[in-house]
Motif scaffolding. Structure first.
Motif, short mmCIF file in Angstrom:
data_model
loop_
_atom_site.label_atom_id
_atom_site.label_comp_id
_atom_site.label_asym_id
_atom_site.label_seq_id
_atom_site.Cartn_x
_atom_site.Cartn_y
_atom_site.Cartn_z
N SER A 146 0.85 -1.19 0.00
CA SER A 146 0.00 0.00 0.00
C SER A 146 0.89 1.24 0.00
N VAL A 147 0.26 2.40 -0.18
CA VAL A 147 1.00 3.66 -0.21
C VAL A 147 0.26 4.69 0.64
N THR A 148 1.00 5.48 1.41
CA THR A 148 0.39 6.57 2.17
C THR A 148 1.42 7.66 2.43
N PHE A 149 0.95 8.88 2.64
CA PHE A 149 1.85 9.94 3.11
C PHE A 149 1.45 10.41 4.51
N ASP A 150 0.53 9.69 5.14
CA ASP A 150 0.09 10.00 6.49
C ASP A 150 0.57 8.88 7.41
N SER A 151 1.48 9.19 8.31
CA SER A 151 2.05 8.15 9.17
C SER A 151 1.01 7.47 10.03
N ARG A 152 -0.14 8.13 10.25
CA ARG A 152 -1.21 7.52 11.04
C ARG A 152 -1.92 6.41 10.27
N GLU A 153 -1.75 6.38 8.96
CA GLU A 153 -2.39 5.37 8.13
C GLU A 153 -1.47 4.20 7.80
N VAL A 154 -0.25 4.25 8.29
CA VAL A 154 0.72 3.19 7.96
C VAL A 154 0.27 1.86 8.56
N GLU A 155 0.33 0.84 7.72
CA GLU A 155 0.05 -0.54 8.12
C GLU A 155 1.25 -1.39 7.74
N PHE A 162 5.73 4.50 2.79
CA PHE A 162 5.50 5.82 3.36
C PHE A 162 6.23 6.86 2.52
N VAL A 163 5.49 7.84 2.01
CA VAL A 163 6.07 8.91 1.21
C VAL A 163 6.25 10.12 2.12
N PRO A 172 -2.78 12.02 -6.98
CA PRO A 172 -1.60 11.18 -7.19
C PRO A 172 -1.53 10.00 -6.21
N LEU A 173 -1.89 10.25 -4.94
CA LEU A 173 -1.88 9.15 -3.97
C LEU A 173 -2.87 8.07 -4.37
N SER A 174 -4.08 8.47 -4.77
CA SER A 174 -5.10 7.50 -5.16
C SER A 174 -4.65 6.69 -6.37
N LEU A 175 -4.00 7.33 -7.33
CA LEU A 175 -3.48 6.62 -8.50
C LEU A 175 -2.37 5.66 -8.10
#
Length: 463
Positions: free
Chosen positions: A27-36, A41-42, A143-146
């Motif tokens: 998965s991809v995220t730029f929010d550290s609270r969403e990291v799994e 992590f961007v 861009p995150l969604s893509l």
């Protein structure tokens, strides 16, 4: 084990960066609270905090890798600009899929319609439909969604929003839709754009990204239809209108159903379809026609789409219906706290008017933002809609609602307060079993906190 969303080698190739070591991410995220576990992590630059400050936290939460612009401990791809790298990764994701891509924008209804469209396609293609989550519709959210789109996606549904001209132009170039939908034109963000014509032009930018042979879908029931048509003709191989009158996709029959939603018979380009809509309100009839126009243009299953519309529940902040337990019974709370403009306010107030209630109709309405010099007139203009909805108790939040208070003075019971917390206290002091309460404002007013506090452990309604 799930196939990787990205390998470090693919990230290197897409971004031009350099991997510290081989790794794979899910998965991809730029929010550290969403990291799994397995996330990429961007570390995005920020106006308040730099994402690099949260890289250690991201790895501790299970991130399998990071995109960074300076050396860090842990698996990473080093790039010059992390925001540019995310955009490059998004473009690589778009280019690697053999999928039908649908883009959605509009002044009102774009998130709800995007969700309904994804559900309609998912009904037949389980696990193969990718959509932008929440309201990730801006220069970082798209861009995150893509970048999150799996390589085996069959349909991708992406929401695009804007505050100024030229923003959707950039987003649609990245998304490259085969089908581009405008849900409606309304005075949202008119403070920045200056006129309804400018809003229509800004929304019509979505057509510029259409792939060759692409389809433009636009509302028939707007004074700006011809303006949208002219813009669409420059880029679309096919144009489909939806709505009433002479629209290509139209409701030939629509009545309120027993569950509070609607029973609709729609005429499409090549067929007719009778279906139920779970969500109440005429605006959902329009949303459903837009969804069906997209499904037909995509060559997908219309019958499955109709079933999905019948099962569609309310979205948090966008029509979710909550039962509030109270002494002697329960009250209905309609959560429309995420966004507001004059068109959506009028639509939800009309919906409140049709709500069967044993008690009172109560409205908690906050400021509609980004209306600029039109703010006083727009707020005061809600008065006839409130009266038509038979609202008995009105709680207004914010100084900008004063013109509405003045327009209704002496006609209904009004309380005007300064904050969402004050509004919560006022509502808790007046709500009774049998009441129906509409909560609506621009997101920045914070009425989501009111809903959270009042609802507590409330149950979500099935209709």
């Amino acid at each position: 084990m799930s196939a990787p969303l990205w390998t470090s080698a693919e990230i290197e190739q897409a971004t031009g960066g350099r991997a510290s070591e081989p790794f794979e991410v899910l998965s991809v995220t730029f929010d550290s609270r969403e990291v799994e576990p397995g996330s990429l992590f961007v570390a995005m630059p920020g106006t308040v905090a730099d994402g690099h400050q949260f890289v250690t936290k991201a790895f501790a939460a299970g991130a399998a890798g990071a995109i960074v612009s300076r050396h860090v401990d842990g698996p990473h791809v080093l790039v010059e600009d992390t925001a540019a790298a995310l955009t490059a990764l998004a473009l690589a994701a778009r280019n690697r899929v053999d999928a039908t891509i649908l883009g959605v924008t509009g002044s009102v209804g774009k998130t709800s319609t995007k969700e309904a469209l994804a559900a309609a396609l998912e009904r037949r293609h389980r696990g193969k439909v990718h959509r932008s989550v929440k309201s990730y519709n801006n220069h970082t959210g798209v861009p995150l969604s893509l970048a999150r789109m799996p390589r085996d996606t069959v349909f991708g549904v992406f929401e695009m929003g804007m505050n100024h001209a030229n923003e959707i132009r950039q987003l649609t170039a990245l998304v490259g839709p085969h089908i581009a939908l405008i849900t409606a034109i309304a005075p949202a963000h008119i403070e920045n754009l200056g006129s309804m014509e400018a809003i229509a032009d800004a929304k019509a930018e979505i057509f510029e990204g259409l792939q060759p042979g692409g389809t433009a879908i636009l509302p028939n029931d707007t004074p700006h239809r011809d303006r949208l048509l002219r813009a669409a003709r420059r880029h679309a191989a096919q144009i489909v209108t939806f709505g009433i009158g002479d629209a290509d996709v139209t409701a030939v029959h629509a009545v309120r159903a027993e569950n509070g939603g609607s029973l609709v018979t729609a005429r499409l380009l090549d067929s007719e379809l009778t279906y139920n809509i779970a969500q109440p309100g005429e605006h959902w009839v329009s949303n459903s026609l837009a969804v069906l126009a997209c499904v037909e243009a995509a060559g997908a299953d219309l019958a499955a789409a109709g079933l999905a519309l019948g099962d569609m529940g309310g979205l948090k902040g966008r029509g979710e219906r909550l039962r509030i337990p109270l002494e002697g019974g329960e009250a209905l709370l309609i959560d429309e706290s995420y966004n507001a403009n004059p068109a959506s306010m009028a639509a939800t107030l009309k919906n409140l008017a049709a709500e069967p209630v044993q008690g009172r109709r109560i409205a908690v309405l906050g400021t509609m933002r980004e209306l600029g010099e039109h703010s006083d007139e727009a707020h005061a203009g809600l008065a006839p809609h409130i009266l038509a909805a038979n609202v008995e108790q009105l709680i207004l939040v914010g100084d900008e609602t004063r013109p509405l208070e003045d327009a209704l003075a002496g006609r209904i019971s009004i309380s005007r307060v300064g904050t969402a917390e004050d509004a919560t206290d006022r509502l808790l002091g007046t709500i009774r079993a049998g009441d129906a309460v509409l909560v609506k404002a621009s997101n920045g007013v914070g009425l989501a906190r009111l809903v959270e506090r009042v609802a507590g452990g409330a149950a979500t309604c099935s209709t």
